[in-house]
Scaffold this motif. Structure first.
Motif, short mmCIF file in Angstrom:
data_model
loop_
_atom_site.label_atom_id
_atom_site.label_comp_id
_atom_site.label_asym_id
_atom_site.label_seq_id
_atom_site.Cartn_x
_atom_site.Cartn_y
_atom_site.Cartn_z
N GLY A 1 0.77 -1.24 0.00
CA GLY A 1 0.00 0.00 0.00
C GLY A 1 0.79 1.28 0.00
N PHE A 2 1.93 1.30 -0.70
CA PHE A 2 2.66 2.57 -0.84
C PHE A 2 3.26 2.64 -2.23
N PRO A 3 3.53 3.85 -2.73
CA PRO A 3 4.13 3.98 -4.06
C PRO A 3 5.61 3.57 -4.02
N ALA A 4 6.02 2.83 -5.03
CA ALA A 4 7.42 2.39 -5.08
C ALA A 4 8.35 3.58 -5.28
N PRO A 5 9.43 3.64 -4.54
CA PRO A 5 10.39 4.72 -4.75
C PRO A 5 11.12 4.54 -6.08
N ILE A 6 11.55 5.64 -6.64
CA ILE A 6 12.28 5.61 -7.91
C ILE A 6 13.76 5.38 -7.62
N LEU A 7 14.34 4.42 -8.32
CA LEU A 7 15.77 4.16 -8.14
C LEU A 7 16.60 5.27 -8.79
#
Length: 197
Positions: free
Chosen positions: A31-37
């Motif tokens: 339930g959270f947006p994936a961080p950008i690498l």
């Protein structure tokens, strides 16, 4: 907290799309947006530009830590079968205490091979591939559907099979695979060197 381990060979990031997909799937499930690498290649220390590098990324809603280290595979000559029915590692958590604790049961062996309900799963740090007559099979009953496992299945280099305590000795060798290890790296042992508890 979650963990992603990415291989960088001679400055080239390996199988990056699969790692991004896994991070996105993990984030969606929790339930959270994936961080950008960030660009890992630009962050790589120059001293590690021409070697095999293990890049460890810890993350939740944001990237918490990125670590680069030279990688030398551990030689595996023997495995100990260990029953662990209660372990759930379907996501790559950074807390590996349950898995690490299993190695207390390896005795004189190099690593443990985890069994659940009589079925072969993984070691504490890799998926496994069994070899028979130059064909390669991986258990249907994995703990973690690793990125290398998925890639080799897509390429039909390996095939899923029901591998249990009862039939594992029909195979010749067991190979350890993960983001840092491929079949041709030769991290394997004869199935005769897989010992019961």
């Amino acid at each position: 907290m979650f963990l992603e381990t990415i291989c960088i060979k001679n400055g080239v990031v390996q199988n990056l799309d699969a790692h991004i997909i896994r991070m996105e799937q993990t984030a969606a499930c929790f339930g959270f947006p994936a961080p950008i690498l960030p660009c890992l290649k630009s962050m790589l220390p120059k001293s590690l530009s021409y070697t095999n590098v293990k890049c460890k990324i810890e993350y939740e809603k944001s990237i918490q830590n990125i670590e680069f280290m030279a990688y030398t595979p551990k030689l595996i000559c023997s495995l100990r079968l260990v029953e662990a029915n209660d372990i759930n590692y379907s996501f790559k958590f950074s807390n590996r205490s349950e898995l690490n604790a299993l190695n207390n049961e390896k005795e004189e062996c190099d690593e443990v091979l985890i069994i659940q309900n009589g079925c072969i799963t993984d070691t504490t740090y890799s998926n496994v591939v069994f070899q028979k007559n130059n064909k390669f099979f991986t258990p249907k009953t994995y703990l973690l559907n690793g990125t290398k496992r998925q890639k080799l299945l897509r390429k039909s280099i390996i095939h899923e099979a029901g591998i249990t305590v009862d039939n594992l000795y029909e195979f010749e060798h067991v190979h350890l695979i993960n983001s840092m290890l491929d079949i041709e790296d030769g991290i394997k042992c004869p199935v005769l060197n897989i010992f019961s508890v």
